[in-house]
Write an enzyme that holds these catalytic residues in place. Structure first.
Site, PDB file in Angstrom:
ATOM      1  N   GLU A 132      -0.984   8.928  -4.245  1.00 61.88           N
ATOM      2  CA  GLU A 132       0.284   8.235  -3.992  1.00 61.88           C
ATOM      3  C   GLU A 132       0.075   6.993  -3.127  1.00 61.88           C
ATOM      4  O   GLU A 132       0.649   5.932  -3.381  1.00 61.88           O
ATOM      5  CB  GLU A 132       1.286   9.182  -3.340  1.00 61.88           C
TER       6      GLU A 132
ATOM      7  N   HIS B 101      -1.163   4.012  -5.005  1.00 60.47           N
ATOM      8  CA  HIS B 101      -0.140   3.250  -5.730  1.00 60.47           C
ATOM      9  C   HIS B 101       0.395   2.123  -4.856  1.00 60.47           C
ATOM     10  O   HIS B 101       0.707   1.031  -5.341  1.00 60.47           O
ATOM     11  CB  HIS B 101       1.009   4.160  -6.168  1.00 60.47           C
TER      12      HIS B 101
ATOM     13  N   HIS C  69       0.321   8.837 -17.860  1.00 65.32           N
ATOM     14  CA  HIS C  69      -0.536   9.895 -17.337  1.00 65.32           C
ATOM     15  C   HIS C  69      -1.580  10.338 -18.358  1.00 65.32           C
ATOM     16  O   HIS C  69      -2.590  10.935 -18.007  1.00 65.32           O
ATOM     17  CB  HIS C  69       0.311  11.096 -16.901  1.00 65.32           C
TER      18      HIS C  69
END
Length: 755
Positions: free
Chosen positions: A364, A367, A451
């Site tokens: 995360e 990102h 994904h």
């Protein structure tokens, strides 16, 4: 860790795909590995001049201020139009003084989406420029026909169609120039808020043609003391004391804070506070346990980027994002959000499996790094590369952590057990093992969920790091295949990470980077760090070839294969051997098994002479370069009697994209063709999987020789045997070649028929 399409304008990335629950993460660090792991780790030495300088916040601010003061001059130097202006986004500086200045563009005061570019300069001299688009930024006028309300209505409809709840435009549509694909057009960009179908916040960006009202594209901008953690055991955390209380505030790492949302879905909730500097008890029932895991993952990621890559925070400004845990109720996801510059974590199924392991946190947080650097749009091929970048860097953080409770591996989300069956969400060595991800690139990869389209990038990174084939690393067995069935030699995880990080952060990756452009970007980074043509550089190219992107580079001598030859007795021969070497200097040629009467010129590689004796020989040609490296090719050479007839066309016939070409041979032999008609083909063409090759008889009958086989291999130099006994030999025979795709071209070099 689910991630929906991510873009800088307020990007939040979820770790798990809404339908497939694909968690992100890969363990990183220097955990001890089995003897087979990362064997090339210490085999390469980077060019220290190409390493990024670790900048303090004030040093970075000074570089940005300097760049901002010269944007007008820079725009003129780049030849931009009068209505275009540059806005500095970031500046990275190498140890040798090279700067990489990334700009956004405006046109007539409107933001240009997909207009980002990076100027690479040293000593005031521009070395190169990396652009997201090479199109001139220009539109006929900036007056919209479609109203903002019309664009917003279409955007809300798109969100509802995707299963969003409470969808509404979170801000008025803004007028932009869309330049990420094709010629620039005037457009409206609308951001739709609400919730996605799995409860993840929604920031769906919809781009609408401002003249016609047609939807152009859309992407989702939500991407997916002592701590007694659930996944990493007892660890030391960066905390702060205020009076008699302690807080999860890491003053030594950009003031990173971790908050308890307590089931909420907005705001920051409450900062974790305690009367002692002990956090959690290792169980999900203790609210501070998830906080300790998330806080630990963030500090590991901060340390990895700073200590390994010299980056002082995600924005290189010394300021940390913050973390939020206990989002929603039984929320099986985690995400990054640009609008808050923060990571958010759910508690998983039954609120007992928080998504806060090391790899999830690093995924995360990465990102956030991508959003301020390469900023690859979170849809299509750029979206897959965005998602894979988070997996790749998360793997490195996990190895870097060297935590015995969560050792480094190339598995994604294996600790959180989101599927409830003990399996990871993704596998980097063979992505298709998860049931949805792809092992290699193909033309439709951009149409699937990011994904899954991340699979080839994860795979190429694994091949760079560890190479192909079976091996065991930290107790985990891997067996990585290649799309061309050829082996890939590892450059080592450390070198692979430095290459990928450099491509991301110095402006080689852009908002619209696809797989082909990513190969170019990583090869440029490899050239910067290890030298163009180095073993490391070549093996990076070979790893990309292993996922069906680009051609291989062979270190040393490469000899072009030679088709089996057929010659008649007392017939003159002239056959040129083609060879190259990555080493400088002259080549020397030798051959064994040549038919009687033939010889090879040791300096030029020309085989010539007149065959004197009928029979079949096994010929091997050996080419040696100045460094005594050799390459060989073998083939048979049949010398026939006068009863055989050979007809040949040696003229070149160009093969263009999406076209058909024919090379004719006029045969004067009487009677029917034989049941074993020999067809020798010499076609020079990259990516032979594009080609359909047919033999066409004089009466129009078609005999297929190849039908788009061979994948990314180059050239078709092959003998085919055709049962043409039903055909009259006399007449015009044709070799027909159809190129059924774009990008790769070539020629029919020669072909012949032996009756």
């Amino acid at each position: 860790m689910s991630h929906t399409p991510h873009r800088r304008a307020s990007a939040a990335g979820a770790l798990v795909a809404a339908a497939a629950l694909l968690a992100v993460g890969i363990q990183a660090g220097t955990a001890s590995a089995d003897a087979t792991a990362s064997q090339a780790r210490n085999a390469v030495q980077p060019n220290p001049g190409a390493a990024a300088v670790s900048l303090s916040a004030s040093e970075r601010a000074t570089l940005i201020a300097d760049a901002n003061s010269t944007t007008v001059q820079a725009a003129k130097a780049l030849g931009l139009g009068e209505q275009e202006k540059l806005v500095v986004r970031d500046v990275v500086k190498d140890a040798d003084g090279t700067t990489h200045t990334t700009y956004e563009r405006t046109y007539g005061g409107l933001p240009v989406l997909g207009g980002d570019l990076t100027v690479h300069a040293k000593g005031g001299v521009t070395k190169s420029i990396t652009k997201a688009t090479n199109h001139e930024i220009k539109v006929a006028d900036t007056t919209a026909t479609v109203t903002p309300a019309g664009a917003e209505g279409q955007a809300v409809s798109a969100a509802n169609a995707a299963g969003s709840k409470d969808a509404k435009a979170s801000k008025s549509a803004r007028k932009v120039i869309w330049a990420a694909e094709g010629a620039p057009v005037l457009a409206w960009e609308t951001v739709v808020g609400g919730l996605q179908d799995d409860g993840t916040p929604s920031e769906l960006h919809v781009v609408t043609d401002a003249k016609t009202g047609a939807k152009i594209t859309q992407w989702q901008a939500i991407e997916t003391g002592t701590g007694n953690t659930m996944y990493s055991g007892q660890v030391t955390l960066g905390t702060s004391q205020s009076g008699s209380n302690y807080t999860l505030t890491d003053a030594g790492r950009g003031n990173h804070k971790t908050y308890d949302l307590n089931g909420g879905s907005s705001g920051t909730g409450s900062l974790f506070t305690n009367t002692t500097d002990v956090w959690g008890n290792g169980a999900a029932s203790n609210r501070a346990t998830a906080g300790a895991d998330a806080h630990y993952g963030a500090q590991l990621t901060w340390d990895y980027y700073k200590n390994v890559h010299g980056r002082n925070g995600l924005r290189n400004d010394g300021v940390a994002p913050y973390s939020r845990v206990h989002y929603g109720n039984a929320y099986v996801n985690a995400f990054w959000d640009d609008s808050c510059f923060c990571m958010t974590y759910g508690d998983g199924t039954s609120n007992t499996h928080p998504l806060t392991s090391i790899d999830v946190a690093a995924h995360e947080m990465t990102h956030g790094l991508t959003s301020v650097t390469g900023n690859m749009t979170y849809s299509g091929e750029p979206g897959g590369l965005n998602e894979a970048t988070s997996d790749i860097m998360a793997a490195n953080v996990e190895f870097y952590a060297n935590n015995p409770q969560d050792v480094g591996d190339y598995l994604v989300g294996e600790k959180i057990d989101i599927n409830g069956d003990g399996t990871p969400l993704r596998y980097m060595d063979k992505p298709s093992k998860d049931g949805g991800s792809k092992d290699a690139w193909y033309s439709g990869i951009g149409s699937i969920d990011v994904h899954y389209s991340s699979g080839p990038a994860n795979h190429v990174y694994y091949l760079m790091s560890e190479g192909s084939g079976a091996k065991v690393i930290n107790g985990v067995s891997y067996n990585s295949p290649t799309s061309d069935n050829l082996p890939v030699t590892a450059i080592g995880r450390d070198a692979a990470a430095k290459i990928w990080f450099r491509a991301l952060t110095v402006g080689y990756f852009k908002s619209n980077t696809n797989y082909a452009a990513a190969r170019t970007a990583t090869l440029q980074a490899a050239a910067d760090l290890y030298g163009q043509g180095s073993t490391t550089y070549n093996n990076v190219a070979n790893a990309w070839a292993g996922i069906n992107v680009g051609a291989r580079i062979v270190s040393g001598v490469s000899v072009t294969p030679i088709a089996n030859q057929t010659t008649q007795v007392n017939t003159a021969v002239s056959l040129q051997v083609q060879a190259t070497s990555t080493n400088p200097g002259a080549l020397s040629y030798a051959a064994t098994g040549l038919p009687a009467g033939l010889s090879i010129n040791s300096s030029t590689g020309l085989i010539s002479g007149t065959a004197t004796t009928a029979g079949t020989s096994n010929v091997t040609v050996t080419v040696t370069d100045s460094q005594s490296k050799t390459g060989t090719t073998s083939f048979t050479w049949t010398v026939g009697t006068s009863q055989q007839n050979v007809f040949e066309n040696t003229n070149d016939y160009a093969i263009a994209d999406n076209s058909t070409v024919e090379s004719p041979i006029v045969v004067t032999r009487t009677g029917n063709a034989p049941s074993a008609l020999k067809v020798d083909v010499n076609i020079i063409h990259t990516y032979v999987g594009d080609l359909v090759v047919d033999l066409v008889a004089p009466d129009g009958s078609v005999y297929n020789l190849r039908n788009r086989t061979g994948g990314s291999a180059d050239n078709i130099i092959q003998q085919f045997t055709v049962n043409a006994s039903s055909e009259v030999a006399q007449g015009t025979w044709k070799l027909r070649v159809r190129d059924a795709a774009t990008l790769d071209t070539g020629k029919i070099d020669s072909w012949k028929l032996t009756f």
